[in-house]
Scaffold this motif. Structure first.
Motif, PDB file in Angstrom:
ATOM      1  N   GLY A   4       0.856  -1.231  -0.028  1.00  0.00           N
ATOM      2  CA  GLY A   4       0.085   0.001   0.131  1.00  0.00           C
ATOM      3  C   GLY A   4       0.836   1.360  -0.027  1.00  0.00           C
ATOM      4  N   ASP A   5       2.238   1.158  -0.077  1.00  0.00           N
ATOM      5  CA  ASP A   5       3.010   2.297  -0.044  1.00  0.00           C
ATOM      6  C   ASP A   5       3.271   2.832  -1.670  1.00  0.00           C
ATOM      7  OD1 ASP A   5       4.723   4.522   0.149  1.00  0.00           O
ATOM      8  OD2 ASP A   5       6.290   3.112   1.193  1.00  0.00           O
ATOM      9  N   TYR A   6       2.107   3.227  -2.048  1.00  0.00           N
ATOM     10  CA  TYR A   6       1.970   3.733  -3.474  1.00  0.00           C
ATOM     11  C   TYR A   6       3.070   4.742  -3.998  1.00  0.00           C
ATOM     12  CZ  TYR A   6      -2.066   0.880  -3.640  1.00  0.00           C
ATOM     13  OH  TYR A   6      -2.903  -0.185  -3.348  1.00  0.00           O
ATOM     14  N   PRO A   7       3.228   5.939  -3.246  1.00  0.00           N
ATOM     15  CA  PRO A   7       4.134   6.878  -3.522  1.00  0.00           C
ATOM     16  C   PRO A   7       5.819   6.058  -3.853  1.00  0.00           C
ATOM     17  CG  PRO A   7       2.738   7.921  -2.038  1.00  0.00           C
ATOM     18  CD  PRO A   7       2.472   6.312  -2.005  1.00  0.00           C
ATOM     19  N   THR A   8       6.189   5.598  -2.700  1.00  0.00           N
ATOM     20  CA  THR A   8       7.431   4.996  -2.766  1.00  0.00           C
ATOM     21  C   THR A   8       7.337   3.676  -3.785  1.00  0.00           C
ATOM     22  OG1 THR A   8       7.689   5.010  -0.577  1.00  0.00           O
ATOM     23  CG2 THR A   8       8.946   3.560  -1.534  1.00  0.00           C
ATOM     24  N   SER A   9       6.437   2.999  -4.197  1.00  0.00           N
ATOM     25  CA  SER A   9       6.426   1.982  -5.235  1.00  0.00           C
ATOM     26  C   SER A   9       6.607   2.808  -6.485  1.00  0.00           C
ATOM     27  CB  SER A   9       5.114   1.457  -5.116  1.00  0.00           C
ATOM     28  OG  SER A   9       4.982   0.464  -6.336  1.00  0.00           O
ATOM     29  N   HIS A  10       5.836   3.919  -6.526  1.00  0.00           N
ATOM     30  CA  HIS A  10       6.043   4.718  -7.885  1.00  0.00           C
ATOM     31  C   HIS A  10       7.480   5.172  -8.146  1.00  0.00           C
ATOM     32  CE1 HIS A  10       5.329   8.581 -10.323  1.00  0.00           C
ATOM     33  NE2 HIS A  10       4.891   7.512 -11.014  1.00  0.00           N
ATOM     34  N   ALA A  11       7.926   5.762  -7.110  1.00  0.00           N
ATOM     35  CA  ALA A  11       9.321   6.188  -7.384  1.00  0.00           C
ATOM     36  C   ALA A  11      10.179   5.218  -7.595  1.00  0.00           C
ATOM     37  CB  ALA A  11       9.872   6.934  -6.014  1.00  0.00           C
ATOM     38  N   LEU A  12       9.937   4.015  -7.049  1.00  0.00           N
ATOM     39  CA  LEU A  12      11.046   2.777  -7.455  1.00  0.00           C
ATOM     40  C   LEU A  12      10.592   2.318  -8.652  1.00  0.00           C
ATOM     41  CD1 LEU A  12      10.981   1.089  -3.828  1.00  0.00           C
ATOM     42  CD2 LEU A  12      12.947   2.129  -5.113  1.00  0.00           C
ATOM     43  N   ALA A  13       9.541   2.160  -9.116  1.00  0.00           N
ATOM     44  CA  ALA A  13       9.260   1.666 -10.459  1.00  0.00           C
ATOM     45  C   ALA A  13       9.577   2.685 -11.535  1.00  0.00           C
ATOM     46  CB  ALA A  13       7.721   1.603 -10.525  1.00  0.00           C
ATOM     47  N   ARG A  14       9.462   3.821 -11.191  1.00  0.00           N
ATOM     48  CA  ARG A  14      10.047   4.912 -12.428  1.00  0.00           C
ATOM     49  C   ARG A  14      11.319   4.934 -12.332  1.00  0.00           C
ATOM     50  NH1 ARG A  14       8.101   9.640 -14.633  1.00  0.00           N
ATOM     51  NH2 ARG A  14       6.204   9.599 -13.438  1.00  0.00           N
ATOM     52  N   HIS A  15      12.212   4.809 -11.509  1.00  0.00           N
ATOM     53  CA  HIS A  15      13.642   4.737 -11.463  1.00  0.00           C
ATOM     54  C   HIS A  15      14.109   3.448 -12.443  1.00  0.00           C
ATOM     55  CE1 HIS A  15      17.646   5.080  -9.884  1.00  0.00           C
ATOM     56  NE2 HIS A  15      17.592   3.889  -9.604  1.00  0.00           N
ATOM     57  N   THR A  16      13.357   2.225 -11.767  1.00  0.00           N
ATOM     58  CA  THR A  16      13.878   1.304 -12.433  1.00  0.00           C
ATOM     59  C   THR A  16      13.702   1.156 -13.910  1.00  0.00           C
ATOM     60  OG1 THR A  16      13.464   0.122 -10.458  1.00  0.00           O
ATOM     61  CG2 THR A  16      13.540  -1.547 -12.201  1.00  0.00           C
TER      62      THR A  16
END
Length: 89
Positions: A4-16
């Motif tokens: 449920g930590d969507y902001p962190t997930s988004h940042a990691l997914a974008r970076h990856t």
């Protein structure tokens, strides 16, 4: 994302995804997978337009690179369908 930590997930997914693009190129299967993860994160954040665009791109690239019957291509079609359903299309 599943926690449920969507902001962190988004940042990691974008970076990856951006690192995969730079390192492996747009057509590499790992880059396509990273794009699929980013699209799913966008959908979870409610960015349906961004998710749709990226899911469509993932499906197009998957069909071209992996073939119509590859399991990842089938997953890409299902992911796009889920996003389309979410926006009522």
């Amino acid at each position: 994302r599943s926690a449920g930590d969507y902001p962190t997930s988004h940042a990691l997914a974008r970076h990856t995804y951006h690192r995969q693009q730079h390192t492996l190129g747009e057509q590499h299967p790992s880059t396509i997978t990273a794009a699929a993860h980013l699209a799913a994160t966008l959908r979870a954040l409610g960015d349906y337009a961004g998710a749709r665009t990226l899911h469509e791109d993932v499906l197009t690239r998957s069909r071209r690179i992996l073939g119509e019957d590859h399991p990842d291509t089938i997953s890409a079609a299902a992911n796009l369908a889920t996003t389309l359903r979410a926006i009522g299309d």
